[in-house]
Design an enzyme around this catalytic site. Structure first.
Site, PDB file in Angstrom:
ATOM      1  N   SER A  56      41.223  30.461  35.264  1.00 59.76           N
ATOM      2  CA  SER A  56      40.960  29.135  35.820  1.00 59.76           C
ATOM      3  C   SER A  56      39.844  29.225  36.838  1.00 59.76           C
ATOM      4  O   SER A  56      39.501  30.294  37.317  1.00 59.76           O
ATOM      5  CB  SER A  56      42.213  28.587  36.484  1.00 59.76           C
ATOM      6  OG  SER A  56      42.385  29.261  37.723  1.00 59.76           O
ATOM      7  N   LYS A  57      39.332  28.039  37.148  1.00 57.52           N
ATOM      8  CA  LYS A  57      38.233  27.914  38.100  1.00 57.52           C
ATOM      9  C   LYS A  57      38.577  28.529  39.443  1.00 57.52           C
ATOM     10  O   LYS A  57      37.714  29.022  40.142  1.00 57.52           O
ATOM     11  CB  LYS A  57      37.973  26.420  38.303  1.00 57.52           C
ATOM     12  CG  LYS A  57      36.634  25.979  37.819  1.00 57.52           C
ATOM     13  CD  LYS A  57      36.344  24.654  38.417  1.00 57.52           C
ATOM     14  CE  LYS A  57      35.569  23.818  37.402  1.00 57.52           C
ATOM     15  NZ  LYS A  57      35.756  22.438  37.455  1.00 57.52           N
ATOM     16  N   ARG A  58      39.851  28.435  39.802  1.00 62.03           N
ATOM     17  CA  ARG A  58      40.247  28.894  41.135  1.00 62.03           C
ATOM     18  C   ARG A  58      39.924  30.372  41.362  1.00 62.03           C
ATOM     19  O   ARG A  58      39.691  30.789  42.467  1.00 62.03           O
ATOM     20  CB  ARG A  58      41.738  28.624  41.363  1.00 62.03           C
ATOM     21  CG  ARG A  58      41.943  27.491  42.367  1.00 62.03           C
ATOM     22  CD  ARG A  58      43.367  27.047  42.400  1.00 62.03           C
ATOM     23  NE  ARG A  58      43.712  26.326  41.184  1.00 62.03           N
ATOM     24  CZ  ARG A  58      44.868  26.457  40.566  1.00 62.03           C
ATOM     25  NH1 ARG A  58      45.777  27.270  41.026  1.00 62.03           N
ATOM     26  NH2 ARG A  58      45.134  25.745  39.492  1.00 62.03           N
ATOM     27  N   GLN A  59      39.897  31.135  40.287  1.00 61.92           N
ATOM     28  CA  GLN A  59      39.656  32.575  40.429  1.00 61.92           C
ATOM     29  C   GLN A  59      38.179  32.940  40.272  1.00 61.92           C
ATOM     30  O   GLN A  59      37.825  34.107  40.246  1.00 61.92           O
ATOM     31  CB  GLN A  59      40.463  33.335  39.376  1.00 61.92           C
ATOM     32  CG  GLN A  59      41.934  33.069  39.431  1.00 61.92           C
ATOM     33  CD  GLN A  59      42.667  34.130  40.234  1.00 61.92           C
ATOM     34  OE1 GLN A  59      42.241  35.272  40.315  1.00 61.92           O
ATOM     35  NE2 GLN A  59      43.762  33.739  40.837  1.00 61.92           N
ATOM     36  N   GLY A  60      37.335  31.962  40.110  1.00 63.89           N
ATOM     37  CA  GLY A  60      35.902  32.269  39.938  1.00 63.89           C
ATOM     38  C   GLY A  60      35.292  31.335  38.916  1.00 63.89           C
ATOM     39  O   GLY A  60      35.951  30.402  38.455  1.00 63.89           O
TER      40      GLY A  60
END
Ligand code: GLU
Length: 517
Positions: free
Chosen positions: A270-274
């Protein structure tokens, strides 16, 4: 164990069906790529179909982005209609556009009505208030959230009356309440689902738009899609699709559901991790061939001792049956490694083309027509000089946007740094200044005709030897004086590129910096 289904070899036709809801992500690119590779391997057809029937989720500009991204990575689609309007600008004259579902609405409606007619689907007039009520009750009882079938049991008269009164309706699939729906999947073998757990899926919404389920089954059939290759998140929807194929009396395509992509901590990618959008990587100067190579290996690798694959090579060896069923961990360090490998294979003029835009956007180089200048000083420089600067950092660069920070010191009048870093190990400032003054006298005498890295190195190393000095005592302060950095390419290379005048200017500046401390 049931036998794995194999990819049949009859007229392979596949499609990539993204929804225009934003940028194309790494996972979407992998789906597109596997479809493309499979089509090429089997001499088949790769179709691009834009799944934009959920108008509320469609995002302005997303379609253009998807087209641009696929073209950038080299995944050209093989057939489609001629399109009018804005999309034309992205599609070369005479080339086909993608199929666009919102331009095919009548088709889906006709098919939904056909199912109602034959009893495989039914009108549902339930208001959103009633549906919310059912949902609340099922949530309270911790039950499955499913439509309760109320409208399935309306009498023909009740139905007629509602239709005549102009009541809003949706069309739902009439799912049998018993038995199982099963299918074979190339990657996950035999899969079955209890019908009792399958909702009476909405096929046509009250605004006349089809749902994804109806639209894509109709299109996959009409477009004679032989294999549906898509992400694992669609696996639970597949029994609904099988039921739809059966209701229409059509043969379903062969399915292949691709494994999930995970972050290194095994959470869902997901976006949250990069960054997960392909666009983020394009902007950072990753090469399309490296990205495609990286994405291909997320779930498939034909050989344990090979990592480098061009699109053409992959199209020769790709096998859908060899895709792993288990989730694939996305390790972006590997992308850096791969990209570095591809960058190092570029010749200097290719590197120039790749890196120049990043030097320009970082404000280091200004280009007017065919003239290049160092933006900070206004000094005119040649493309071959810029090329030398770029080539010098070829080994260190992981992606092209790093070129700006790596080479910035070439594009300034004098680099800025703390004079303390001029001292090698335990050297004092005085010793560093003395070393630099010595280097300056040596280099002043270096004839212009011998101003190249090799001969500068020879001059300095000879002097170091003759004086019984340590290399670091001379070369460290020199390198810092030229680059302003503790880590940089060799001082001989930098001096050769800077030229005699600038080299001496930087050395003198370093000495004056120490002396004015
Ligand atoms: N529009 C769906 C998606 O965004 C397509 C799923 C399918 O390939 O059937 O992934």
């Amino acid at each position: 164990m049931p036998k794995k289904q194999t990819a049949s070899l009859t007229a392979v036709r596949v499609r990539f069906a993204p929804s225009p809801t934003g940028f194309l992500h790494i996972g979407g690119l992998r789906t597109a790529l596997y479809n493309y590779l499979f089509a090429k391997k089997e001499g088949g057809t790769f179709i691009l179909r834009i799944d934009d029937t959920d108008q509320a989720r469609s995002v302005e500009g997303a379609l253009e982005h998807i087209l641009k991204t696929l073209q950038w990575v080299g995944l050209e689609w093989d057939e489609g209609p001629q399109l009018e309007g804005v999309k034309d600008k992205l599609i070369e004259k005479g080339k086909s556009g993608p199929y666009i579902q919102s331009q095919r609405l009548d088709l889906y409606r006709t098919h939904a009505l056909q199912l109602v007619e034959q009893g495989s689907a039914y009108y549902c007039f339930c208001t959103s208030k009633r549906l919310e009520g059912i949902r609340a009750e099922q949530t309270a009882q911790k039950g499955l959230l499913m439509y309760d079938g109320f409208c399935k049991n309306l009498t023909p008269d009740e139905r007629k009356e509602k239709l005549h009164s102009g009541a809003h309706f949706v069309i739902r699939l009439n799912v049998p309440s018993e038995g199982k729906t099963s299918f074979n999947d190339i990657i996950r073998n035999h899969v079955d689902f209890e019908n009792a757990l399958i909702d009476d899926q909405v096929l046509l919404k009250s605004d006349g738009f089809p749902t994804y389920h109806l639209a894509h089954v109709v299109d996959d059939h009409l477009m004679r899609i032989s294999h549906v290759i898509r992400g694992e998140e669609w696996l639970p929807s597949t029994p609904k699709h099988i039921l739809l194929y059966r209701a229409f009396g059509w043969t379903p395509p062969i399915f292949a559901h691709l494994p999930l992509l995970l972050n290194p901590n095994r959470s869902k990618l997901s976006k949250r991790q990069g960054d997960v959008a392909v666009e983020d990587y394009r902007k950072k100067g990753y090469l399309p061939e490296a990205l495609v190579n990286f994405v291909a290996l997320l779930g498939w690798n034909p050989s344990a001792d090979q990592e480098i694959y061009t699109l053409e090579h992959m199209a020769k060896v790709f096998r859908l049956e060899a895709v792993n069923a288990s989730p694939s961990v996305v390790n972006f360090e590997k992308l850096d490694w791969l990209n570095g490998r591809y960058l190092r294979e570029k010749n200097s003029s290719e590197l120039f083309e790749i890196c120049l835009p990043f030097l320009a956007s970082a404000g280091l180089i200004a280009k007017r027509e065919h003239t290049y200048t160092i933006a900070a000083t206004g000094e005119r420089v040649t493309p071959s000089w810029i090329s030398k600067v770029i080539t010098l950092e070829k080994e260190r660069m992981k992606h092209a946007d790093e070129i700006a920070s790596l080479t910035e010191f070439f594009f300034v009048d004098t680099p800025q740094y703390d004079s303390m870093i001029l001292c090698w190990k335990k050297m004092t400032s005085e010793e560093a200044a003395r070393a630099l003054m010595y280097v300056a006298t040596l280099l002043e005498q270096q004839p212009d005709a011998s101003w190249n890295a090799l001969l500068i190195e020879e001059t300095l190393k000879r002097a170091i030897d003759e004086n019984g000095m340590k290399t670091g005592e001379i070369l460290w302060p020199l390198r810092v004086a030229l680059s302003g950095r503790e880590a940089s390419p060799s001082p001989f290379d930098i001096a050769a590129i800077l030229g005699k005048e600038k080299t001496l200017k930087r050395i003198r500046y370093a000495v004056s910096k120490i002396q004015s401390q």
